[in-house]
Enzyme design. Structure first.
Site, mmCIF file in Angstrom:
data_model
loop_
_atom_site.group_PDB
_atom_site.id
_atom_site.type_symbol
_atom_site.label_atom_id
_atom_site.label_comp_id
_atom_site.label_asym_id
_atom_site.label_seq_id
_atom_site.Cartn_x
_atom_site.Cartn_y
_atom_site.Cartn_z
ATOM 1 N N GLY A 15 0.790 -1.230 0.000
ATOM 2 C CA GLY A 15 0.000 0.000 0.000
ATOM 3 C C GLY A 15 0.823 1.281 0.000
ATOM 4 O O GLY A 15 0.372 2.304 0.508
ATOM 5 N N ASN A 17 1.407 3.034 -2.582
ATOM 6 C CA ASN A 17 0.629 3.986 -3.405
ATOM 7 C C ASN A 17 -0.529 4.560 -2.609
ATOM 8 O O ASN A 17 -0.820 5.755 -2.704
ATOM 9 C CB ASN A 17 0.125 3.312 -4.677
ATOM 10 C CG ASN A 17 1.189 3.263 -5.743
ATOM 11 O OD1 ASN A 17 1.479 4.270 -6.377
ATOM 12 N ND2 ASN A 17 1.811 2.104 -5.912
ATOM 13 N N ASN A 110 -6.277 1.820 -12.926
ATOM 14 C CA ASN A 110 -5.267 0.895 -12.403
ATOM 15 C C ASN A 110 -3.887 1.492 -12.672
ATOM 16 O O ASN A 110 -3.705 2.237 -13.630
ATOM 17 C CB ASN A 110 -5.390 -0.455 -13.122
ATOM 18 C CG ASN A 110 -4.377 -1.467 -12.616
ATOM 19 O OD1 ASN A 110 -4.150 -1.586 -11.403
ATOM 20 N ND2 ASN A 110 -3.753 -2.206 -13.515
ATOM 21 N N HIS A 112 -0.005 0.301 -13.430
ATOM 22 C CA HIS A 112 0.737 -0.893 -13.851
ATOM 23 C C HIS A 112 2.207 -0.519 -14.027
ATOM 24 O O HIS A 112 2.521 0.483 -14.677
ATOM 25 C CB HIS A 112 0.153 -1.428 -15.160
ATOM 26 C CG HIS A 112 0.821 -2.678 -15.603
ATOM 27 N ND1 HIS A 112 0.575 -3.905 -15.022
ATOM 28 C CD2 HIS A 112 1.787 -2.896 -16.535
ATOM 29 C CE1 HIS A 112 1.339 -4.817 -15.587
ATOM 30 N NE2 HIS A 112 2.084 -4.238 -16.512
ATOM 31 N N SER A 139 2.360 2.971 -16.069
ATOM 32 C CA SER A 139 1.195 3.467 -16.808
ATOM 33 C C SER A 139 -0.009 3.465 -15.876
ATOM 34 O O SER A 139 -0.192 2.534 -15.093
ATOM 35 C CB SER A 139 0.869 2.545 -17.993
ATOM 36 O OG SER A 139 1.992 2.364 -18.819
ATOM 37 N N ASP A 148 -4.863 -5.253 -18.152
ATOM 38 C CA ASP A 148 -3.823 -4.233 -18.389
ATOM 39 C C ASP A 148 -3.886 -3.623 -19.796
ATOM 40 O O ASP A 148 -2.862 -3.231 -20.355
ATOM 41 C CB ASP A 148 -2.408 -4.818 -18.168
ATOM 42 C CG ASP A 148 -2.211 -5.315 -16.756
ATOM 43 O OD1 ASP A 148 -2.854 -4.779 -15.830
ATOM 44 O OD2 ASP A 148 -1.394 -6.237 -16.563
#
Ligand code: GRF
Length: 221
Positions: A15, A17, A110, A112, A139, A148
């Site tokens: 976590g 992010n 999302n 990636h 990305s 993705d």
């Protein structure tokens, strides 16, 4: 005045992010609030981060469900009950069913760790090193049913040096992730982003190429 949007952050692990988003949100409370942190793993360290920040958390363990569909249905119910405007997948290590992605189409992003379309799936840093790439990165994309592969909103590049190992490269990418993800959430909250007919839009124009983090910073957005 516009109400802050409500986001749900979905995690499975550390976590970091999520932490970057928590810090950013404190300065942007007028734009968004973190209404839910949801994990499919009870021991995800991100849950500790969320609790320290006094955020509502929920654990829905995928292993307790007989199949992917049932698990995703439970996720959907949890998210829908919180009137969520944006789902932020931040290291959420589950493949989502088409029904789930369709339900939240245009409302789920999302992050990636590769310069998509390169290296979908796992072990992206190792694969970039093995390929001898001179640049790598991350990305952020809208989530569509294909893994993705949704339209990319923003990328950030990092140079690969001959001394890099999987670990050093991962750290470089992570540093950029922590700058990039909050920015994309901010854009969404400001109404600048949309998904239409499988294309990402930024400020009423189709994004023919993903935004680049450094270029944008130079313009001090
Ligand atoms: C990040 O590298 C992200 O790109 C990938 O999963 C990782 C999550 O890291 N999807 P953390 O849990 O946010 O530290």
């Amino acid at each position: 005045m516009k109400q802050p949007i409500r986001i749900a952050v979905l995690i499975s692990g550390s976590g970091s992010n999520l932490q970057a988003i928590i810090e950013h949100q404190k300065q942007h409370a007028h734009e968004y609030e973190i209404a839910l942190v949801l994990s499919n793993k009870a021991d995800a360290y991100g849950l500790v981060r969320a609790q320290k920040a006094k955020l509502p958390t929920q654990i829905i363990e995928h292993k307790k469900f007989e199949n992917r569909e049932r698990f995703d249905q439970a996720l959907q119910v949890a998210i829908d009950s919180q009137q969520i405007d944006l789902i932020v997948l931040a290291g959420f290590m589950r493949i989502l069913t088409p029904a789930f992605t369709q339900h939240f189409l245009g409302k789920m992003v999302n992050i990636h760790p590769s310069l998509l379309p390169k290296y979908t799936g796992l072990n992206t840093h190792q694969r970039a090193l093995e390929a001898g790439d001179t640049e790598h990165g991350l990305s952020i994309h809208f989530v569509t049913p294909e893994l993705d592969s949704g339209p990319v909103i923003l990328q950030a590049k990092v140079p690969v040096s001959p001394e890099d190992t999987e670990q050093t490269l991962k750290e470089k990418v992570h540093q950029q992730e922590h700058r990039a993800y909050p920015l994309v959430i901010e854009w969404f909250a400001q109404g600048k982003l949309a998904l239409k007919e499988n294309q990402a839009w930024f400020e009423q124009s189709i994004l023919s190429k993903p935004q680049q983090l450094n270029v944008l910073n130079d313009r001090s957005i």
